[in-house]
Structure formats: structure tokens, C-alpha cells
Design a protein around this motif. Structure first.
Motif, PDB file in Angstrom:
ATOM      1  N   LYS A  47      30.645  34.009  44.361  1.00 21.69           N
ATOM      2  CA  LYS A  47      31.760  34.030  43.399  1.00 21.69           C
ATOM      3  C   LYS A  47      32.262  35.457  43.166  1.00 21.69           C
ATOM      4  O   LYS A  47      32.630  35.826  42.050  1.00 21.69           O
ATOM      5  N   GLN A  48      32.259  36.240  44.226  1.00 22.92           N
ATOM      6  CA  GLN A  48      32.723  37.633  44.102  1.00 22.92           C
ATOM      7  C   GLN A  48      34.151  37.723  43.546  1.00 22.92           C
ATOM      8  O   GLN A  48      34.477  38.658  42.828  1.00 22.92           O
ATOM      9  N   ASN A  49      34.977  36.739  43.900  1.00 22.49           N
ATOM     10  CA  ASN A  49      36.360  36.770  43.407  1.00 22.49           C
ATOM     11  C   ASN A  49      36.399  36.747  41.879  1.00 22.49           C
ATOM     12  O   ASN A  49      37.212  37.411  41.246  1.00 22.49           O
ATOM     13  N   ILE A  50      35.471  35.982  41.301  1.00 25.65           N
ATOM     14  CA  ILE A  50      35.444  35.917  39.832  1.00 25.65           C
ATOM     15  C   ILE A  50      34.896  37.221  39.245  1.00 25.65           C
ATOM     16  O   ILE A  50      35.361  37.696  38.214  1.00 25.65           O
ATOM     17  N   VAL A  51      33.962  37.825  39.968  1.00 26.58           N
ATOM     18  CA  VAL A  51      33.446  39.120  39.507  1.00 26.58           C
ATOM     19  C   VAL A  51      34.599  40.140  39.491  1.00 26.58           C
ATOM     20  O   VAL A  51      34.774  40.883  38.521  1.00 26.58           O
ATOM     21  N   SER A  52      35.421  40.126  40.522  1.00 27.77           N
ATOM     22  CA  SER A  52      36.562  41.059  40.544  1.00 27.77           C
ATOM     23  C   SER A  52      37.528  40.748  39.416  1.00 27.77           C
ATOM     24  O   SER A  52      38.068  41.647  38.767  1.00 27.77           O
ATOM     25  N   GLU A  53      37.752  39.452  39.197  1.00 28.70           N
ATOM     26  CA  GLU A  53      38.669  39.055  38.118  1.00 28.70           C
ATOM     27  C   GLU A  53      38.142  39.545  36.766  1.00 28.70           C
ATOM     28  O   GLU A  53      38.904  40.060  35.946  1.00 28.70           O
ATOM     29  N   LEU A  54      36.829  39.382  36.581  1.00 26.88           N
ATOM     30  CA  LEU A  54      36.239  39.839  35.316  1.00 26.88           C
ATOM     31  C   LEU A  54      36.418  41.346  35.161  1.00 26.88           C
ATOM     32  O   LEU A  54      36.699  41.846  34.069  1.00 26.88           O
ATOM     33  N   ASN A  55      36.288  42.055  36.246  1.00 25.00           N
ATOM     34  CA  ASN A  55      36.465  43.503  36.167  1.00 25.00           C
ATOM     35  C   ASN A  55      37.898  43.892  35.825  1.00 25.00           C
ATOM     36  O   ASN A  55      38.140  44.904  35.181  1.00 25.00           O
ATOM     37  N   ALA A  56      38.847  43.044  36.227  1.00 24.26           N
ATOM     38  CA  ALA A  56      40.254  43.345  35.943  1.00 24.26           C
ATOM     39  C   ALA A  56      40.679  42.883  34.552  1.00 24.26           C
ATOM     40  O   ALA A  56      41.442  43.545  33.866  1.00 24.26           O
ATOM     41  N   LYS A  57      40.180  41.724  34.141  1.00 25.58           N
ATOM     42  CA  LYS A  57      40.716  41.096  32.932  1.00 25.58           C
ATOM     43  C   LYS A  57      39.798  41.145  31.697  1.00 25.58           C
ATOM     44  O   LYS A  57      40.159  40.662  30.625  1.00 25.58           O
ATOM     45  N   THR A  58      38.596  41.650  31.856  1.00 27.73           N
ATOM     46  CA  THR A  58      37.710  41.827  30.696  1.00 27.73           C
ATOM     47  C   THR A  58      37.086  43.218  30.818  1.00 27.73           C
ATOM     48  O   THR A  58      37.340  43.924  31.792  1.00 27.73           O
ATOM     49  N   ARG A  59      36.311  43.593  29.832  1.00 29.61           N
ATOM     50  CA  ARG A  59      35.647  44.882  29.943  1.00 29.61           C
ATOM     51  C   ARG A  59      34.170  44.646  30.278  1.00 29.61           C
ATOM     52  O   ARG A  59      33.410  44.144  29.457  1.00 29.61           O
ATOM     53  N   VAL A  60      33.809  44.962  31.499  1.00 30.31           N
ATOM     54  CA  VAL A  60      32.444  44.725  31.954  1.00 30.31           C
ATOM     55  C   VAL A  60      31.572  45.907  31.508  1.00 30.31           C
ATOM     56  O   VAL A  60      31.851  47.056  31.833  1.00 30.31           O
ATOM     57  N   LEU A  61      30.532  45.590  30.714  1.00 29.81           N
ATOM     58  CA  LEU A  61      29.696  46.665  30.171  1.00 29.81           C
ATOM     59  C   LEU A  61      28.532  46.977  31.097  1.00 29.81           C
ATOM     60  O   LEU A  61      28.047  48.100  31.158  1.00 29.81           O
ATOM     61  N   ASP A  62      28.084  45.957  31.823  1.00 26.13           N
ATOM     62  CA  ASP A  62      26.910  46.158  32.662  1.00 26.13           C
ATOM     63  C   ASP A  62      26.908  45.137  33.806  1.00 26.13           C
ATOM     64  O   ASP A  62      27.251  43.970  33.592  1.00 26.13           O
ATOM     65  N   THR A  63      26.554  45.554  35.003  1.00 28.09           N
ATOM     66  CA  THR A  63      26.470  44.635  36.148  1.00 28.09           C
ATOM     67  C   THR A  63      25.115  44.810  36.830  1.00 28.09           C
ATOM     68  O   THR A  63      24.714  45.937  37.123  1.00 28.09           O
ATOM     69  N   GLN A  64      24.409  43.715  37.040  1.00 30.34           N
ATOM     70  CA  GLN A  64      23.121  43.804  37.742  1.00 30.34           C
ATOM     71  C   GLN A  64      23.054  42.764  38.833  1.00 30.34           C
ATOM     72  O   GLN A  64      23.299  41.587  38.591  1.00 30.34           O
ATOM     73  N   TYR A  65      22.717  43.195  40.022  1.00 31.41           N
ATOM     74  CA  TYR A  65      22.560  42.267  41.147  1.00 31.41           C
ATOM     75  C   TYR A  65      21.084  41.933  41.250  1.00 31.41           C
ATOM     76  O   TYR A  65      20.276  42.772  41.635  1.00 31.41           O
ATOM     77  N   LEU A  66      20.688  40.739  40.826  1.00 31.54           N
ATOM     78  CA  LEU A  66      19.271  40.360  40.834  1.00 31.54           C
ATOM     79  C   LEU A  66      19.092  39.050  41.603  1.00 31.54           C
ATOM     80  O   LEU A  66      19.850  38.108  41.400  1.00 31.54           O
ATOM     81  N   ASN A  67      18.076  38.983  42.453  1.00 37.17           N
ATOM     82  CA  ASN A  67      17.767  37.779  43.221  1.00 37.17           C
ATOM     83  C   ASN A  67      19.026  37.122  43.770  1.00 37.17           C
ATOM     84  O   ASN A  67      19.777  37.717  44.507  1.00 37.17           O
ATOM     85  N   TYR A 109      21.624  36.028  41.962  1.00 31.57           N
ATOM     86  CA  TYR A 109      22.775  36.074  41.044  1.00 31.57           C
ATOM     87  C   TYR A 109      23.224  37.485  40.675  1.00 31.57           C
ATOM     88  O   TYR A 109      22.445  38.431  40.729  1.00 31.57           O
ATOM     89  N   VAL A 110      24.487  37.532  40.237  1.00 33.90           N
ATOM     90  CA  VAL A 110      24.997  38.756  39.618  1.00 33.90           C
ATOM     91  C   VAL A 110      24.992  38.504  38.115  1.00 33.90           C
ATOM     92  O   VAL A 110      25.529  37.484  37.661  1.00 33.90           O
ATOM     93  N   TYR A 111      24.403  39.404  37.354  1.00 32.95           N
ATOM     94  CA  TYR A 111      24.403  39.271  35.888  1.00 32.95           C
ATOM     95  C   TYR A 111      25.385  40.302  35.341  1.00 32.95           C
ATOM     96  O   TYR A 111      25.292  41.487  35.668  1.00 32.95           O
ATOM     97  N   LEU A 112      26.301  39.823  34.513  1.00 30.67           N
ATOM     98  CA  LEU A 112      27.291  40.735  33.941  1.00 30.67           C
ATOM     99  C   LEU A 112      27.284  40.649  32.423  1.00 30.67           C
ATOM    100  O   LEU A 112      27.284  39.549  31.861  1.00 30.67           O
ATOM    101  N   GLU A 113      27.273  41.807  31.810  1.00 34.43           N
ATOM    102  CA  GLU A 113      27.463  41.809  30.349  1.00 34.43           C
ATOM    103  C   GLU A 113      28.927  42.169  30.122  1.00 34.43           C
ATOM    104  O   GLU A 113      29.404  43.198  30.628  1.00 34.43           O
ATOM    105  N   VAL A 114      29.640  41.295  29.390  1.00 33.56           N
ATOM    106  CA  VAL A 114      31.093  41.409  29.341  1.00 33.56           C
ATOM    107  C   VAL A 114      31.636  41.346  27.917  1.00 33.56           C
ATOM    108  O   VAL A 114      31.200  40.537  27.108  1.00 33.56           O
ATOM    109  N   LYS A 115      32.598  42.216  27.647  1.00 34.91           N
ATOM    110  CA  LYS A 115      33.307  42.170  26.367  1.00 34.91           C
ATOM    111  C   LYS A 115      34.625  41.455  26.646  1.00 34.91           C
ATOM    112  O   LYS A 115      35.396  41.891  27.521  1.00 34.91           O
ATOM    113  N   MET A 116      34.870  40.372  25.968  1.00 37.89           N
ATOM    114  CA  MET A 116      36.107  39.614  26.217  1.00 37.89           C
ATOM    115  C   MET A 116      36.583  38.944  24.930  1.00 37.89           C
ATOM    116  O   MET A 116      35.940  39.079  23.892  1.00 37.89           O
TER     117      MET A 116
END
Ligand code: GTP
Ligand code: MG
Length: 415
Positions: A367-387, A389-396
Motif C-alpha cells: 500500500k505504498q500509494n497510500i503511504v505517499s498520500e498520507l505524506n502529502a495530505k496529513t502530517r506524518v510524525l513518525d514512520t517505521q518499517y517493521l516486519n 508492515y509500515v507503521y505511521l504516526e500521523v496528525k490528521m
């Protein structure tokens, strides 16, 4: 330049003084100089001549002793009244509705605005053909109201006008369908719509331009000018700010008190956009001494358009022209100094998208496309690539979560 005498009739139903002032502004916007104003207090208009016979004589006297080329009544006249007054005064007789429709005819630029103005004029003219026949045919080429659908005016055949009306209606319908398709596309993409509405010359277009400039958007500015009815069409701009969700901001026609019925009906398709708004920004010229009347007028037109229930935000412009800023009520901005524009932008996002929240999302790698969208349309505070999944902490904003709810991992309410 045409020279006019204005006639105000005080029926105790509205503020006649102000109504006349508006009429004078519309006239001067059409290059008509007002050389004299007369008024009469009446319980009801005279059936034959609108004003009483004594007043008609007074008016006749003024017409004869000045270089007036027309008399403009601040009331809608019946065909018979126009005919009688013309005969009596031997000059061109025009009423409020006709004058307002004329300025629209002069200002209309886009296809839909031209069609709508032309429809309003034809509908106005149809029942008045008999009364206006002499007045219109007497007019020379240079007269201001020979503009717009002027050629049809001179043909003045009821059937011709009726056919034109149905043709115009069909053309408007076609544009309407096109608009509906565009609107539907927007619903699918769920981009909220915000409409700027308000009295003419309040600063609606200027506010849209301020936002375009302030947010450094890659959009053309809209036409703004210190004249009545600078805007006659709906122009929409997509407001796209980095880290924030998009919305559409739409600028539209300004209002005036006692707008003719023909106007509201004919402009329904342009004004219909407002009905689909998620938020209405009601722009008010904060420096006008008549701002309460302007607010009332706008609210009543919105009611006619079934838009009463839509969430609305009142915004006063021209803060830069206010000397004592301490006792101001309401929310004020300046389109000249940009004072409070950041605040307005925050207000808008909050009103459309709700409170700011912080959430943790978990997305699979595909779901990389959604990760890019989140980076454009919300404020991503933290991104971690684990196992896996991608874990994102997001301000929206609260409402944005709707789109990403399938990926919600945890909810953090603190801002
Ligand atoms: N000083 C000052 N002038 C402003 C402000 N906002 C708008 N104006 C000016 O007021 C005039 C009218 O503004 P517009 O944005 O064209 O008004 P509008 O509401 O779009 O008017 P219509 O399209 O005619 O209905 C323009 O000359 C603007 O530059 C403001 O905050 N301060
Ligand atoms: Mg405008």
C-alpha cells in the motif's frame, strides 16, 4: 452619458433611502448619471402610474426642465404603468428589475452567465412587450440597454421571445447536466466544497485570491474589482496545501437587496452549486454602514436557495480600514495586509474536517500509494518499517480518518 431621475416609493416595507442608494450605484455602474431623486410615501402603488397624479406632474416638470433622458423607478412597474408614464412624461421609463438585469447583461462573460442573464431578460420582457414597445423602439444605438440580447428585444415578437426562452432553457439544461457530471466526479473523490457567498462587492473574489496567493497555489487568480457585480459566474479553485486535505473553494455572484424574481430563477443553476456546499463562507464588508442589511439579504437569498441548513462561517473583510480594532465583534480579515488569514485557513480546515487527531496506522507494504498520500495530505510524525508492515504516526483531521480507517492501529487523543 444618460441622465436619470430616480423615483423612490416608500411603501413602509423596506428601507427606501438605502434601496435608492443601491439603485444609484447600479445606475452609475451602467454609466447613467443620476441628476435628481424624488420620493413619495404611499400605502400602495397607484394602478395607473405607480406614483400619484400630483407626483407625476412634479416629475413631468423636472423632466422638462432638466436634460434627463430617462426616469428610473425603484419598484417593479406593470406594463400598463410603463405605458402610461411614458405617455405622460415623454421619456424612457425603466424600473429596478430592468436596471439590475441590464447590469448583468453588461457584465456577463462566460457562456452560462450570458445564457442565464438572457433568460432572465426575456422572462422579464415577455409580459411587458406591449408597454415597452415604444420605449425600446425609440432608443438609438448608443443606449446602454441595447446590449445583451438587444437584437431580440427589437424584434419584439412574443412568439420569437417565447421560442428563444425555450431554446435558452434547453442550453442551460445542457450546461446543468455537464455541471452535474462534474459534481458527481467530486462526490466520488469526496473533495469537500466550500462556497464564498455575500453581498456584491463584499470581497468574496478578493478572499479567494488572498488564499490562492497565501498558500502559493498554482492556480490563476480570479477577477476582483471595486464595482458592483464583478463576478457573475461560479469559479472554483482546488485548495491544496502540503500536509492538509484538499477542498474546493468556489466564488460566486454577489447579492443585492430586492433582487428581481427573474434573477433568482434564472441563476438557479449557477447558484445551485451552493446547495452542495459542505461549508458556506459568508463574506461581509465590515466597513459598510449597512452590513446588517447585507447579512440579512444574503441570508434570505440562501433561504430561497434551500441552503439554510448548511454550516456557515461569517467573515468580515477590510480589517485594514478599521482604526479601533478593540471592540470588533465577529471574525475579521484583511485582504490587503493578510491579517488573520492564517487564522481563517485554520478555521476553514477545522470547520470542514473536524478536530486534529493523532493516530497510528499500520499498512501492508503493497500500500505504498497510500503511504505517499498520507505524506502529502496529513502530517506524518513518525514512520517505521517493521516486519510485514509500515507503521505511521500521523496528525490528521477527524474526518480524514474515514478514508484510512481500515489501517487504524491505535488512537491517540492528545494533540
Ligand atoms: N482595503 C481592502 N479592500 C478589500 C478587502 N477585500 C476586498 N477589497 C477590495 O474590495 C473590492 C471588491 O472586492 P471583490 O473581491 O471584487 O468583491 P466581490 O464580493 O467578489 O464582489 P462581486 O463579485 O461584485 O459580487 C476590490 O477592489 C477589492 O480589492 C480588504 O480586506 N481590504
Ligand atoms: Mg467577485
Amino acid at each position: 452619458m444618460d441622465k436619470a431621475i430616480l423615483v423612490g416609493i416608500d411603501l413602509g416595507k423596506y428601507n427606501m433611502e438605502y434601496s435608492l442608494e443601491e439603485l444609484e450605484n447600479v445606475a452609475s455602474a451602467l454609466n447613467i448619471e443620476v441628476i435628481e431623486k424624488i420620493t413619495q410615501r404611499l400605502d400602495k402603488p397607484n394602478i395607473k402610474t405607480c406614483i400619484g397624479s400630483g407626483k407625476v406632474q412634479e416629475l413631468k416638470n423636472i423632466v422638462q426642465h432638466t436634460n434627463a433622458t430617462m426616469v428610473i423607478f425603484d419598484e417593479e412597474l406593470t406594463p400598463a404603468q410603463i405605458r402610461n408614464l411614458e405617455k405622460e412624461l415623454d421619456t424612457q421609463i425603466i424600473d429596478r428589475s430592468f436596471l439590475i438585469l441590464s447590469i448583468f447583461a453588461e457584465r456577463a462573460k462566460t457562456k452560462s452567465a450570458m445564457l442565464e442573464v438572457s433568460l432572465a431578460q426575456q422572462k422579464y420582457l415577455l409580459p411587458r412587450l406591449v408597454g415597452m414597445r415604444s420605449s425600446l423602439s425609440r432608443q438609438g444605438g448608443g443606449t446602454y440597454n441595447a446590449k445583451g440580447p438587444g437584437e431580440t428585444k427589437l424584434e419584439l415578437d412574443r412568439r420569437v421571445i417565447q421560442t428563444t426562452i425555450s431554446k435558452t432553457e434547453q442550453a442551460i439544461k445542457k450546461l446543468d447536466i455537464q455541471r452535474k457530471v462534474e459534481r458527481k466526479a467530486r462526490t466520488i473523490n469526496r473533495v469537500p466544497l466550500v462556497s464564498l457567498v455575500g453581498y456584491t462587492n463584499a470581497g468574496k473574489s478578493a478572499t479567494l485570491n488572498t488564499l490562492i496567493k497565501h498558500l502559493e497555489l498554482d492556480s490563476n487568480l480570479v477577477y476582483e474589482e471595486d464595482v458592483l457585480f464583478a463576478t457573475l459566474d461560479t469559479t472554483a479553485r482546488r485548495i491544496s496545501k502540503n500536509g492538509y486535505p484538499d477542498f474546493i473553494l468556489s466564488d460566486t455572484i454577489g447579492f443585492l437587496t430586492r433582487l428581481p424574481h427573474e434573477f433568482i430563477n434564472s441563476f438557479k443553476s449557477t447558484l445551485k452549486e451552493i446547495e452542495n456546499s459542505d461549508l458556506i463562507i459568508h463574506i461581509v464588508d465590515g466597513t459598510s454602514k449597512e452590513k446588517d442589511l447585507h447579512i440579512k439579504t444574503t441570508k434570505s437569498v440562501l433561504k430561497d436557495l434551500n441552503c439554510e441548513h448548511i454550516n456557515s462561517l461569517e467573515v468580515y473583510t477590510r480589517l485594514d480600514l478599521i482604526n479601533d480594532k478593540n471592540d470588533l465583534d465577529g471574525f475579521w480579515i484583511s485582504n490587503k495586509t493578510n491579517e488573520n488569514i492564517d487564522l481563517l485557513i485554520n478555521h476553514l480546515y477545522k470547520n470542514i474536517f473536524g478536530e486534529i487527531i493523532i493516530v497510528k496506522l499500520r499498512l501492508p507494504y503493497n500500500k505504498q500509494n497510500i503511504v505517499s498520500e498520507l505524506n502529502a495530505k496529513t502530517r506524518v510524525l513518525d514512520t517505521q518499517y517493521l516486519n510485514d508492515y509500515v507503521y505511521l504516526e500521523v496528525k490528521m483531521f477527524q474526518k480524514q480518518l474515514e478514508t484510512y480507517k481500515d489501517y487504524l492501529y491505535s488512537y491517540n487523543n492528545s494533540k
